[in-house]
Scaffold this active site. Structure first.
Site, PDB file in Angstrom:
ATOM      1  N   CYS A 182     -34.976   7.608   2.804  1.00  0.00           N
ATOM      2  CA  CYS A 182     -35.640   8.248   3.949  1.00  0.00           C
ATOM      3  C   CYS A 182     -34.719   9.135   4.783  1.00  0.00           C
ATOM      4  O   CYS A 182     -34.970  10.335   4.944  1.00  0.00           O
ATOM      5  CB  CYS A 182     -36.253   7.178   4.849  1.00  0.00           C
ATOM      6  SG  CYS A 182     -37.444   6.111   4.036  1.00  0.00           S
ATOM      7  N   HIS A 203     -35.785  10.354  10.490  1.00  0.00           N
ATOM      8  CA  HIS A 203     -35.649   8.909  10.417  1.00  0.00           C
ATOM      9  C   HIS A 203     -35.112   8.438  11.760  1.00  0.00           C
ATOM     10  O   HIS A 203     -34.069   8.910  12.223  1.00  0.00           O
ATOM     11  CB  HIS A 203     -34.695   8.502   9.295  1.00  0.00           C
ATOM     12  CG  HIS A 203     -34.743   7.039   8.996  1.00  0.00           C
ATOM     13  ND1 HIS A 203     -34.064   6.108   9.750  1.00  0.00           N
ATOM     14  CD2 HIS A 203     -35.411   6.333   8.056  1.00  0.00           C
ATOM     15  CE1 HIS A 203     -34.305   4.906   9.282  1.00  0.00           C
ATOM     16  NE2 HIS A 203     -35.119   5.007   8.251  1.00  0.00           N
TER      17      HIS A 203
END
Length: 655
Positions: A61, A115
């Protein structure tokens, strides 16, 4: 075509809606997945240009999002984990939303865009990238909470977690809250008297990221009897151990702990594999439903015909392929993602009257057949057949099969029927890596076969459908007349320059080796030439790519050791000793796992721990590592050189 000069009803620059979905592989109806019910994303696809071969730069991510939001590759951002902020660690690089903000856009972040945490400075890169503080749902904090109800009446922290939403903390779920916030933003925005400044709205959805927590009603779409194991659920014999991910994040969940799976290679029991696949599909349909609500609000509040929409997954996810789960790898299933752009007036006619994005409820009975499934009068059996065919060197003609095992070959002169169950001639040895015209690739009894379609009998064979193995996995995409699509090799670092050019903003120049710390530059390229070429070819009814583009795309993944261990999946920078560099070409995926100096951020090509080579003409699932065979040494040498010279030598010829 001047995409930046579109005629908008508010006579201003276009708005932008940037949708990011976490852990979303191309498991969508519009990408040929017949089992999946994703009508709202599919509807968006019919009005967009769809990129069928788009790849992330790292299947994790934080590194992936940092990469495509800065348009820099991981070796430039130096973000390989969750614990470093590129502005402090690598360079003060301009981000995509920051560029829009600096050019008069009102930029808004909803949900998981960057993120969250250290990798985005603890603020989701506010105030650099966003006009107002990013919105995060209050229920995000329950990600690791014991809220999953088991048959024993107790609640656990499970991986598979269909829920009663009203019984959840605060009576809702994070993605529901994010959708409500974004819808409210659009409503309020439409009521402003002065809308001279356009908006850049980024909405990030958490599902189908683990835990697979979603409203339990979506299980109705996927009866367990319809779910099948991955087509290749076993550890490939030629896979180097350094390529393996032991899915440690899954093992932390209570329901997985109960399975007592040995570390690192213990297989997940078949019954639980089916449950995970079922819930991944259900969570995807749940996300589709929320995206449908968001798109409907865009339409209802008058923005649908003057807003450019980009839709992307941050990386893929293994669902039992290679006996692996989650991402954390350099395999196609982890690196390939959906990518599409809706451009009013270009990919779909602008209109102030028609509803462009009506909400389609995936749970309604009339919509359980996704809009890309074949009509019933085509005599197809979705439950019995999953196959793809390629009848020329570019893979442009494809075949379909009916429930009797007969195949229909589409040709310029109509359709030719032939039977492949008893009368097929299998070409066991294909001397050329490119299939000559007339050679068809098909799936039969879980094996890839090569057929000479010109020599196959056409007489009918009835009642043979059970001899076609159903795998639950789609080998290739079924083209649809409803889609504007392209199979050019694309990377997510291309998004930043593409959206900049679509907005009429300055396009970041290509980053130069002599100026590594330049704030404003790109390590991708704008896709506008592809969009122009493809949309023009579709408007002239010549459905072919007419532009030469990148000859290869590049990804990477770090490892702490050659042997799987507890921190193999997402090692901290201080523990990285090996970097797997992977290159996808038209026909091959080639990967080298080499020594990596984590202090100088430099690979050592001479310290090669393992190599992988997969031929996508014969092995689209990447199950057979050809690099271990001496006869492939010349090809390995050629691809190795291409990998070492890197992405700059793979750019389109015009650059």
């Amino acid at each position: 075509m001047c995409l930046a000069c579109l005629s908008h009803k508010r006579n201003k620059r276009p708005n932008f809606l940037f949708i990011i979905v976490d852990d979303l592989r191309p498991a969508l109806g519009c990408y040929g997945e017949k089992l999946l019910v994703t009508p709202n994303i599919d509807n968006l696809a019919t009005k967009s240009i769809v990129f069928t071969r788009a790849y992330v730069q790292q299947a994790l991510c934080a590194p992936s999002r940092t990469s495509f939001l800065t348009s820099r590759r991981p070796d430039t951002t130096r973000v390989y984990d969750f614990y470093h902020y590129w502005r402090e660690f690598a360079g003060n690089y301009t981000t995509l939303p920051q560029h829009f903000k600096q050019n008069g856009y009102h930029t808004v972040s909803v949900g998981k865009v960057f993120h969250p945490g250290i990798s985005s400075g603890g603020t989701d890169d506010f105030p650099y990238s966003w006009s107002i503080p990013p919105y995060h749902p209050s229920t995000e904090k329950y990600k690791m909470a014991k809220v999953c109800l088991d048959p024993d009446g107790k609640r656990y922290m499970n991986l598979v977690c269909p829920v009663d939403v009203k019984a959840m903390p605060e009576g809702t779920l994070p993605d529901i809250q994010s959708t409500e916030y974004a819808v409210e933003f659009l409503k309020n925005r439409s009521q402003l008297a002065n809308q001279s400044d356009p908006f850049f709205l980024a909405v990030g959805y958490h599902k189908p990221h683990v835990p697979l927590k979603y409203p339990k009603a979506f299980l109705e779409l996927y009866p367990l009897d319809d779910i099948h194991l991955a087509p290749d659920p076993h550890f490939p014999p030629g896979m180097p151990l350094v390529a393996w991910n032991p899915f440690t994040h899954m093992r932390k969940r209570d329901d997985v702990k109960k399975l007592n799976i040995s570390f690192p290679f213990g297989p997940v029991p078949d019954h639980y594999q089916l449950l995970v696949r079922q819930s991944y599909f259900a969570a995807t349909s749940y996300t589709d439903s929320l995206i449908g609500e968001l798109l409907q609000a865009l339409d209802q509040h008058g923005f649908a015909d003057d807003t450019i929409i980009s839709f992307v997954g941050d990386h893929g996810w293994s669902l039992g392929e290679h006996q692996e789960w989650a991402k954390f790898s350099n395999f196609e299933v982890s690196l390939r993602v959906p990518l599409m752009f809706y451009i009013p007036g270009v990919t779909y006619p602008s209109s102030s009257k028609a509803k462009i994005f009506p909400f389609i409820n995936p749970l309604s009975l009339q919509n359980k057949e996704n809009i890309f499934r074949k009509k019933k009068d085509n005599n197809l059996s979705d439950k019995k057949i999953e196959m793809s065919s390629i009848t020329d060197t570019r893979g442009k003609e494809r075949n379909i099969a009916d429930k009797n095992g007969e195949f229909i070959k589409r040709t310029s002169n109509g359709q030719k029927r032939f039977n492949a169950l008893e009368d097929m001639q299998v070409l066991k040895n294909v001397s050329s890596h490119r299939m000559r015209p007339g050679i068809t690739k098909m799936l039969y009894e879980n094996q890839i076969h090569y057929l000479d379609v010109n020599s196959i009998s056409s007489k009918e064979r009835k009642g043979k459908q059970d001899k076609i193995a159903h795998t639950g996995h789609y080998l290739g995409k079924t083209p649809s007349k409803d889609l504007i699509e392209t199979d050019v090799l694309t990377e997510l670092v291309d998004i930043f320059p593409t959206l900049s050019e679509l907005a009429g903003l300055s396009v970041p120049p290509l980053c130069q080796l002599s100026l590594p710390q330049a704030k404003f530059c790109t390590e991708g390229v704008s896709l506008l030439p592809v969009i122009r070429s493809v949309t023009d070819s579709y408007s002239s009814k010549n459905n072919a790519n007419v532009i030469k583009w990148k000859n290869s795309v590049f990804s990477q993944y770090p490892r702490p050791s050659d042997i799987p261990q507890n921190n193999t999946d997402d090692p901290h920078l201080k523990d990285i000793k090996i970097m797997g560099y992977s290159m996808r070409t038209e026909m091959y995926r080639y990967t080298e796992w080499v020594g990596f100096d984590r202090d100088k951020f430099r690979m050592n090509w001479t310290d090669c721990h393992a190599r992988e080579l997969y031929d996508h003409n014969t092995d689209p699932r990447e199950d057979h590592n050809l690099a271990i065979f001496p006869q492939y040494a010349p090809l390995v040498g050629k691809l190795s050189h291409q990998l070492h010279v890197g992405w700059r030598k793979a750019l389109p010829p015009s650059l």
